[in-house]
Design a protein around this motif. Sequence first.
Motif, PDB file in Angstrom:
ATOM      1  N   GLU A  43      74.498  17.625  23.008  1.00  0.00           N
ATOM      2  CA  GLU A  43      75.729  18.391  23.215  1.00  0.00           C
ATOM      3  C   GLU A  43      75.516  19.851  22.831  1.00  0.00           C
ATOM      4  OE1 GLU A  43      79.353  16.871  21.573  1.00  0.00           O
ATOM      5  OE2 GLU A  43      78.637  14.816  21.764  1.00  0.00           O
ATOM      6  N   ASP A  44      76.108  20.745  23.601  1.00  0.00           N
ATOM      7  CA  ASP A  44      76.071  22.184  23.322  1.00  0.00           C
ATOM      8  C   ASP A  44      74.655  22.705  23.092  1.00  0.00           C
ATOM      9  OD1 ASP A  44      78.907  22.195  23.380  1.00  0.00           O
ATOM     10  OD2 ASP A  44      78.960  21.611  21.256  1.00  0.00           O
ATOM     11  N   LEU A  45      73.716  22.225  23.875  1.00  0.00           N
ATOM     12  CA  LEU A  45      72.313  22.579  23.666  1.00  0.00           C
ATOM     13  C   LEU A  45      72.089  24.087  23.762  1.00  0.00           C
ATOM     14  CD1 LEU A  45      69.405  21.703  23.167  1.00  0.00           C
ATOM     15  CD2 LEU A  45      69.158  21.362  25.626  1.00  0.00           C
ATOM     16  N   GLU A  46      72.688  24.715  24.754  1.00  0.00           N
ATOM     17  CA  GLU A  46      72.457  26.149  24.936  1.00  0.00           C
ATOM     18  C   GLU A  46      72.948  26.952  23.726  1.00  0.00           C
ATOM     19  OE1 GLU A  46      72.936  29.453  28.484  1.00  0.00           O
ATOM     20  OE2 GLU A  46      73.468  27.368  28.853  1.00  0.00           O
ATOM     21  N   GLU A  47      74.115  26.592  23.203  1.00  0.00           N
ATOM     22  CA  GLU A  47      74.658  27.287  22.034  1.00  0.00           C
ATOM     23  C   GLU A  47      73.793  27.031  20.800  1.00  0.00           C
ATOM     24  OE1 GLU A  47      76.659  25.241  23.943  1.00  0.00           O
ATOM     25  OE2 GLU A  47      77.685  26.833  25.035  1.00  0.00           O
ATOM     26  N   LYS A  48      73.338  25.796  20.635  1.00  0.00           N
ATOM     27  CA  LYS A  48      72.476  25.469  19.495  1.00  0.00           C
ATOM     28  C   LYS A  48      71.178  26.256  19.549  1.00  0.00           C
ATOM     29  CE  LYS A  48      74.128  20.761  18.694  1.00  0.00           C
ATOM     30  NZ  LYS A  48      73.784  19.337  18.740  1.00  0.00           N
ATOM     31  N   LEU A  49      70.592  26.331  20.747  1.00  0.00           N
ATOM     32  CA  LEU A  49      69.335  27.076  20.889  1.00  0.00           C
ATOM     33  C   LEU A  49      69.529  28.552  20.572  1.00  0.00           C
ATOM     34  CD1 LEU A  49      67.846  25.380  24.076  1.00  0.00           C
ATOM     35  CD2 LEU A  49      67.032  25.159  21.721  1.00  0.00           C
ATOM     36  N   ALA A  50      70.671  29.108  20.957  1.00  0.00           N
ATOM     37  CA  ALA A  50      70.948  30.518  20.648  1.00  0.00           C
ATOM     38  C   ALA A  50      71.024  30.726  19.137  1.00  0.00           C
ATOM     39  CB  ALA A  50      72.239  30.961  21.328  1.00  0.00           C
ATOM     40  N   VAL A  51      71.671  29.805  18.435  1.00  0.00           N
ATOM     41  CA  VAL A  51      71.765  29.897  16.972  1.00  0.00           C
ATOM     42  C   VAL A  51      70.386  29.730  16.342  1.00  0.00           C
ATOM     43  CG1 VAL A  51      72.681  28.754  14.906  1.00  0.00           C
ATOM     44  CG2 VAL A  51      74.158  29.148  16.865  1.00  0.00           C
ATOM     45  N   LYS A  53      67.505  30.411  17.666  1.00  0.00           N
ATOM     46  CA  LYS A  53      66.712  31.612  17.938  1.00  0.00           C
ATOM     47  C   LYS A  53      67.079  32.722  16.954  1.00  0.00           C
ATOM     48  CE  LYS A  53      67.691  34.421  21.305  1.00  0.00           C
ATOM     49  NZ  LYS A  53      67.923  35.050  22.593  1.00  0.00           N
ATOM     50  N   GLU A  54      68.374  32.901  16.733  1.00  0.00           N
ATOM     51  CA  GLU A  54      68.839  33.934  15.811  1.00  0.00           C
ATOM     52  C   GLU A  54      68.327  33.676  14.394  1.00  0.00           C
ATOM     53  OE1 GLU A  54      73.132  35.036  13.985  1.00  0.00           O
ATOM     54  OE2 GLU A  54      73.071  34.841  16.168  1.00  0.00           O
ATOM     55  N   LYS A  55      68.436  32.418  13.930  1.00  0.00           N
ATOM     56  CA  LYS A  55      67.961  32.072  12.591  1.00  0.00           C
ATOM     57  C   LYS A  55      66.450  32.251  12.477  1.00  0.00           C
ATOM     58  CE  LYS A  55      71.476  31.118  10.229  1.00  0.00           C
ATOM     59  NZ  LYS A  55      71.839  32.094   9.224  1.00  0.00           N
ATOM     60  N   TYR A  56      65.727  31.814  13.499  1.00  0.00           N
ATOM     61  CA  TYR A  56      64.271  31.918  13.473  1.00  0.00           C
ATOM     62  C   TYR A  56      63.846  33.383  13.383  1.00  0.00           C
ATOM     63  CZ  TYR A  56      59.413  30.839  14.501  1.00  0.00           C
ATOM     64  OH  TYR A  56      58.061  30.710  14.421  1.00  0.00           O
ATOM     65  N   MET A  57      64.481  34.224  14.187  1.00  0.00           N
ATOM     66  CA  MET A  57      64.130  35.650  14.173  1.00  0.00           C
ATOM     67  C   MET A  57      64.472  36.290  12.830  1.00  0.00           C
ATOM     68  SD  MET A  57      65.065  36.843  18.052  1.00  0.00           S
ATOM     69  CE  MET A  57      64.593  38.546  17.774  1.00  0.00           C
ATOM     70  N   MET A  75      63.605  32.507   2.754  1.00  0.00           N
ATOM     71  CA  MET A  75      64.732  31.788   3.327  1.00  0.00           C
ATOM     72  C   MET A  75      65.386  30.896   2.270  1.00  0.00           C
ATOM     73  SD  MET A  75      64.888  29.108   6.511  1.00  0.00           S
ATOM     74  CE  MET A  75      63.410  28.320   5.987  1.00  0.00           C
ATOM     75  N   MET A  76      64.586  30.143   1.542  1.00  0.00           N
ATOM     76  CA  MET A  76      65.122  29.229   0.550  1.00  0.00           C
ATOM     77  C   MET A  76      65.807  29.994  -0.582  1.00  0.00           C
ATOM     78  SD  MET A  76      64.538  26.417   1.975  1.00  0.00           S
ATOM     79  CE  MET A  76      65.131  25.342   0.696  1.00  0.00           C
ATOM     80  N   GLY A 128      74.779  26.556   7.434  1.00  0.00           N
ATOM     81  CA  GLY A 128      75.781  26.738   8.479  1.00  0.00           C
ATOM     82  C   GLY A 128      77.146  26.250   8.037  1.00  0.00           C
ATOM     83  N   LYS A 129      77.202  25.102   7.390  1.00  0.00           N
ATOM     84  CA  LYS A 129      78.472  24.558   6.908  1.00  0.00           C
ATOM     85  C   LYS A 129      79.046  25.436   5.799  1.00  0.00           C
ATOM     86  CE  LYS A 129      78.488  20.261   8.892  1.00  0.00           C
ATOM     87  NZ  LYS A 129      78.120  20.654  10.205  1.00  0.00           N
TER      88      LYS A 129
END
Length: 150
Positions: A43-51, A53-57, A75-76, A128-129
């Motif tokens: 579900e919502d794969l495109e939105e998840k991938l965008a998030v 990508k942002e986190k990874y960058m 990060m930790m 995220g939560k």
Amino acid sequence: MAVTFPSRLQGGKAYGQRRAQQEGRLEEINKEFLCDPKFSDEEDLEEKLAVFKEKYMEFDLNNQDEIDLMSVKRMMEKLGAPKTHLELKKMISEVTGGVGETISYQDFVSVMLGKRSAVLKLVMLFEGKANENIPKPSGPPPERDIASLP
């Protein structure tokens, strides 16, 4: 007299160009995940991938399309869950399957979308939560006087 190098970008321009190139490469990888039948029911794969990508960058400190030990450490710490050197190595090993010392974007997305619960996935989901509950201030900041300063 200042010497200029017209073929080389300086400072922010070079950084912006590297970031744009990296974003393009990660977007291509996202397209591969969107076309992959293994993830067609997500579900919502495109939105998840965008998030993702942002986190990874955000945590790819050297813009080399890999998150190394120091990036995971940062990060930790930013998430308020600092880890020891050995714990960080174990996290990276868990994500990469023990193959590498850095986390590629493919590994990162595979873990985040995968069924197994890697420590990194749990931490990222927790972040995220936690951020959902923090209200974002809107408008200009309130005026302050000298007496209100710490």
